[in-house]
Design an enzyme around this catalytic site. Sequence first.
Site, PDB file in Angstrom:
ATOM      1  N   HIS A   1     -11.023 -12.815  10.711  1.00 21.34           N
ATOM      2  CA  HIS A   1     -10.881 -11.954   9.547  1.00 21.34           C
ATOM      3  C   HIS A   1     -12.004 -12.153   8.527  1.00 21.34           C
ATOM      4  CE1 HIS A   1      -8.459  -9.394   6.896  1.00 21.34           C
ATOM      5  NE2 HIS A   1      -8.724 -10.233   5.916  1.00 21.34           N
TER       6      HIS A   1
ATOM      7  N   ASP B   1      10.035   3.070  -7.646  1.00 20.23           N
ATOM      8  CA  ASP B   1       9.198   4.142  -8.181  1.00 20.23           C
ATOM      9  C   ASP B   1       7.724   3.748  -8.114  1.00 20.23           C
ATOM     10  OD1 ASP B   1       8.420   6.496  -9.328  1.00 20.23           O
ATOM     11  OD2 ASP B   1       8.760   5.823 -11.385  1.00 20.23           O
TER      12      ASP B   1
ATOM     13  N   SER C   1     -10.885  -6.688   3.665  1.00 24.31           N
ATOM     14  CA  SER C   1      -9.444  -6.933   3.719  1.00 24.31           C
ATOM     15  C   SER C   1      -8.708  -6.001   2.753  1.00 24.31           C
ATOM     16  CB  SER C   1      -9.167  -8.407   3.427  1.00 24.31           C
ATOM     17  OG  SER C   1      -7.843  -8.749   3.715  1.00 24.31           O
TER      18      SER C   1
END
Length: 439
Positions: free
Chosen positions: A417, A364, A144
């Site tokens: 998953h 940023d 994952s």
Amino acid sequence: MAVYHQPGTVITDHSFQVPLDHADPGGEQIEIYAREVVAAGRGREPLPWLLFLQGGPGSPSPRPLGRDSWLTRALDDYRVLLLDQRGTGRSSPVTRQTLPLRGDAAAQAEHLARFRADSIVRDCELIRRELLGDDIRWSLLGQSYGGFCTLTYLSFAPEGVREAFVTGGLPGLRSTAEDVYRAAYPRVERKVAEHYARYPGDAATVRAVVRHLREHQVRLPGGGLLTPAAFQSLGMMLGISTGSHTLHYLLEDAFLPGVDGPSGPVLSDSFLTEAQSRLSLAGNPLFAVLHESIYSQRSVSPRCTGWAAERVRGEFPQFDADKALESDGPVLFTGEMTYPWMFTADPALAPLWEASRLLALREDWPDLYDPEQLAHNEVPVAAAIYHDDMYVDAVGSLTTARSVRSLRTWVTDEYEHDGLRVSGGQVLDRLIRLVRGEL
């Protein structure tokens, strides 16, 4: 350095000192913990190392119980290092207890910005050199979010990697948080529809719970507030192999016979206790704090997330619980999304709200991937892509796979998953054979 034994394994604890800010290697140091696992009787063999990068963000590495899960296969060939990524587990944790010591919200946000994949990879390279030496590479297994970290590793430090395996974790190299959630809500809706088809009676129970939560203020045993939106977020469990069944059993306990208040039935303590265990992020607050930032890069616009999951949700009115109650439509659960209300509903997150708000506005962010480097990648990579993965978009994963040289994929609908965890090593075995050219 503690050494101990479990069934079929020998485990060694390691701790390392790394810079908090890798741009300032002589500055503050933090501790990184990792657990070495080797098959019993093979401790003296010169086995290649396999570094495991856990999903998350914000989750520690799994705590093994002997030779279990995917370790069953991995220990046939490798010496495994289970890394607690910075800020998690036993690695200088970042929590509501430790973060306020950093100063005001701005200082806390600046601190938190150093806990993404770019810093994790630099930690790994320092650890590799300390354990293996400069010239010996190791293999990677990224589950994952660990797969996201693997692509960052291959972007900026491929010289440290011998081969890489990714399970359910190929990120979109230029996907924004908005892109991610715009693709995620329809997948979640499909999973909810599948759940209601499997357990038709749950649709009425869910409506009853949401109606109750609209009319009453309900506190969880730990003091957290259970709102309709918080209840809907229990749908996060629908993306794993047993999640639908677990959710059904949870809903069975919502209104138990004889559990009444002055104005009628109330939600049972067994339901509230289990819901709290699913909703509270006291043990891994970085999941909420950093979740959207893992998609932010200065070269991709928009560079700030601005609570993307909340904003994009407005494009999918079918997730509005109030509207569902006013109609005959089902109340939909949500999935792996972070919302601003979580920081008021969960006492463990409340102290982190202002710093999290600043992170949501931050622009940023360093780039996490280098598409040009990945296009010329020479490290063999094999990736399992789960066909209807609720958490990571399979379409986006396939697009990324086509952009990374030397990467082979296995697309399957056999697992959800958590296929790496539940397959008993079969998923990892398939990827190992892919890398070796045996398939």
